[in-house]
Scaffold this motif. Structure first.
Motif, short mmCIF file in Angstrom:
data_model
loop_
_atom_site.label_atom_id
_atom_site.label_comp_id
_atom_site.label_asym_id
_atom_site.label_seq_id
_atom_site.Cartn_x
_atom_site.Cartn_y
_atom_site.Cartn_z
N LEU A 57 -3.94 -10.72 7.28
CA LEU A 57 -3.61 -10.58 5.86
C LEU A 57 -2.35 -9.74 5.68
O LEU A 57 -1.48 -10.08 4.87
CB LEU A 57 -4.77 -9.95 5.11
N GLU A 107 0.41 -12.23 3.83
CA GLU A 107 0.54 -12.05 2.38
C GLU A 107 1.96 -11.66 1.96
O GLU A 107 2.50 -12.24 1.02
CB GLU A 107 -0.48 -11.03 1.89
N ARG A 164 4.40 -14.00 -0.48
CA ARG A 164 4.99 -13.49 -1.72
C ARG A 164 6.50 -13.61 -1.71
O ARG A 164 7.11 -14.00 -2.72
CB ARG A 164 4.57 -12.03 -1.94
#
Length: 322
Positions: A203, A207, A211
């Motif tokens: 993660l 992530e 983004r």
């Protein structure tokens, strides 16, 4: 006046806000010629210079210069001051407000540092106690196991009499069991930190990439955590390298799935995209090198959708977080 304020600010930066407050009061005393001066935070006197002032409740309004909208104040004696003195004191009061804020921050940080030092000492004591218990447990468990292994070896060599084929089979099984027990003791009581959580590290890697690229990220994991064996630095480098390589390719969506292969003692990290094979051979070679250091393996599905499977050895843990 400006030189005095600059000198006070420099003293505060060099020696701390409290030293700056003391220097400010002395400079205010010198430049204004008042008999005494004191800085109050609320009703508490923080610092003073010159003659001692009466308590805050006995000072007249003309002797007080408000700071921070009246939450703090600068008190002086005598009761009456000239307009020039008042103007100078107000300039010093403005700087005193900034120094008070800095002093509060320093006090808060010092308290936090003291708390952290206390926690560190507590953790060091606990670590020392656990290390002592670990060493004692390792010795207490291995000693009787070595005795059993010694007697079994004597029986296998016929030093206690000739063995029948059935007895030899039993001795062989017992020797295998004692070897497994020795390995289990070494593995459970070996030095080292907690296993790394593949779910959390994946993660952390994917992530930010999603983004930054504004990519849809579909992340799934079959458990709340995925403990894997190996150094944190290598597992982190592996997940970040994979996320970065995918981030530099022209993909429209990224799917990450982590699943436990309990029978194999492995965790599988599967990464798929909406395009055919995108990673170059040298990038795959770097991933394979890192996986080899962890005792893992790599498999690839070239057809669309492209899927990369990283197989990492699972860590043995006594309990899992709920």
């Amino acid at each position: 006046m400006e030189r005095s304020l600059a000198a006070v600010a420099e003293r505060s930066l060099r020696d701390g806000a409290r030293a700056g407050i003391d220097a400010l009061l002395k400079e205010a005393l010198r430049l204004t010629g008042v008999a005494g001066i004191a800085l109050h935070e609320g009703r508490v006197r923080i610092a003073e210079a010159g003659l001692r002032l009466p308590s805050l409740s006995r000072l007249r309004a003309s002797q007080l210069i408000p700071i921070e909208e009246g939450r703090s104040s600068l008190g002086v004696i005598p009761e009456r001051t000239s307009g020039e003195q008042r103007e100078t004191l107000e300039r010093f009061a403005g700087l005193a407000g900034s120094l008070l804020k800095a002093w509060r921050r320093e006090a808060s940080l010092q308290g936090r540092q003291a708390s952290l030092c206390q926690q560190l000492r507590q953790l060091q004591r606990e670590l020392s106690y656990r290390e002592s218990n670990r060493s004692r447990a390792s010795h207490d468990l291995r000693t009787p196991l070595l005795v059993i292994q010694g007697y079994l070896e004597m029986m296998r060599k016929g030093m206690t009499g000739e063995l029948t084929p059935t007895m030899e089979k039993y001795v062989e099984r017992m020797q295998g069991s004692t070897q497994m027990m020795g390995q289990l003791i070494s593995r459970q009581l070996s030095r080292g930190g907690a296993p790394e959580d593949l779910r959390a590290l994946a993660l952390e890697a994917f992530e930010p990439m999603a983004r930054a690229r504004k990519l849809p990220l579909h992340f799934e994991c079959s458990a709340k955590w995925a403990p894997v064996r190996g150094p944190r630095s290598v597992v982190t480098q592996l997940t970040r390298l994979l996320a970065r390589d995918l981030g530099t390719s022209r993909v429209g969506v990224v799917r990450v799935h982590i699943e436990e292969q309990e029978k194999l003692g492995m965790w599988t990290l599967s990464v798929s995209t909406d395009r055919p094979r995108l990673l170059m051979a040298r990038k795959l070679a770097r991933l394979e090198q890192l996986l080899q250091r962890l005792g893992g393996a790599l498999s690839i599905q070239d057809e669309a959708p492209f899927e990369l499977r990283l197989h990492l050895p699972a860590a043995t843990v006594n309990a899992r977080p709920r």
